[in-house]
Design an enzyme around this catalytic site. Structure first.
Site, PDB file in Angstrom:
ATOM      1  CE1 TYR A 297      -2.669   4.124   0.295  1.00 33.91           C
ATOM      2  CE2 TYR A 297      -5.053   5.175   0.555  1.00 33.91           C
ATOM      3  CZ  TYR A 297      -3.951   4.494  -0.417  1.00 33.91           C
ATOM      4  OH  TYR A 297      -4.091   3.918  -1.605  1.00 33.91           O
TER       5      TYR A 297
ATOM      6  CD  GLN B 183      -3.023   1.003   2.237  1.00 35.24           C
ATOM      7  OE1 GLN B 183      -3.798   0.098   2.367  1.00 35.24           O
ATOM      8  NE2 GLN B 183      -2.951   1.875   3.479  1.00 35.24           N
ATOM      9  CG  ASP B 184       1.140   3.979   2.759  1.00 41.02           C
ATOM     10  OD1 ASP B 184       0.832   3.046   3.565  1.00 41.02           O
ATOM     11  OD2 ASP B 184       0.958   5.048   3.663  1.00 41.02           O
ATOM     12  N   PRO B 185       4.579   2.955   2.298  1.00 40.12           N
ATOM     13  CG  PRO B 185       6.388   4.449   1.628  1.00 40.12           C
ATOM     14  CD  PRO B 185       4.901   4.416   1.295  1.00 40.12           C
TER      15      PRO B 185
END
EC number: 3.2.2.27
Length: 252
Positions: free
Chosen positions: A156, A86-88
């Site tokens: 996010y 999804q994101d870091p």
């Protein structure tokens, strides 16, 4: 379409001429593979400049030299498996590869479940005491987050900055230009990307997200639980059927 955007939109906004692709932070292999138009390169540069401005007011992960780290670990011609994140990690432990963390950080819960599923499905796999997945990437596993940066402590938080067009472009380019790859889509946001993938020439595997929250949910979902999905075995079976060397998941 590209010419229209260039004339009607880009010409009316402030932009920076690109004299070298180095400013895009991508490896040379990926610059050549993606074959982005000048307009798209300028669009990516604008996004990277936006991140630089945000760093002046907040802590942003990962650092600039890790945003495109995935492109240096896995060359396009070597891709066998694509795993979308999804994101870091917003605690700073990310490395620029989806789900991976550096050696000095503890293993995050989602990655623990990934290791648990591997132990369940592969008797040769023994969970390591670290969460660095570099060796998967060098074997041809593209570990790509769909959003490539995040603000500290705010998961996010960069989902609306414009990363999606770029990572969608990467996914669709891999689907179009390569054959017989395995795409592992875990969770709703990753599964949404299936529309970008040609399932007639690739294997698309779908399951719920490996996070403990998803694993503990009693809600009956459309997709199978991550634990028990058997994606790693299915991936290697598919690769072998198409005369490709399977991934050594235990090699960490």
């Amino acid at each position: 379409m590209d010419n229209w955007l260039k004339q009607e939109i880009w010409s009316k906004t402030q932009h920076q001429d690109i004299t070298s692709d180095d400013c895009l932070l991508l490896s040379t292999d990926w610059v050549e593979f993606l074959q982005m138009s000048q307009f798209l390169k300028q669009k990516l540069l604008q996004l990277l400049n936006c991140i630089k401005e945000k760093r002046k007011k907040a802590v942003i992960y990962p650092p600039d030299n890790k945003i495109m780290f995935w492109s240096y670990c896995c060359a396009p011609r070597d891709i066998k498996v694509v795993i979308l994140g999804q994101d870091p990690y917003h605690g700073g432990q990310g490395t620029g590869l989806a789900f991976s963390v550096s050696y000095e950080h503890s293993i995050p819960p989602s990655l623990k479940n990934i290791f648990f599923e591997l132990q369940r499905s592969d008797p040769l796999f023994h969970a390591p005491n670290h969460g660095c997945l570099n060796s998967w990437a060098t074997q041809g596993v593209l570990l790509l987050n769909t959003v490539l940066t995040v603000e500290k402590g705010k998961a996010y938080s960069h989902s609306d900055l414009g990363w999606q067009w770029f990572t969608n472009y990467i996914i669709s380019s891999v689907s179009e230009k390569l054959s017989n790859c395995v795409f592992m889509l875990w969770g709703t946001k990753a599964i949404e990307k299936s529309i970008l993938i040609d399932s007639s020439k690739h294997l698309v595997l779908k399951a719920q997200h490996p996070s403990p929250l998803a694993a503990a949910s009693q809600r009956v979902g459309t997709w199978p639980k991550f634990i028990g999905c058997d994606h790693f075995n299915q991936a290697n079976k598919y690769l072998e059927e198409h005369k490709k060397k399977p991934i050594s998941w235990a090699l960490l």
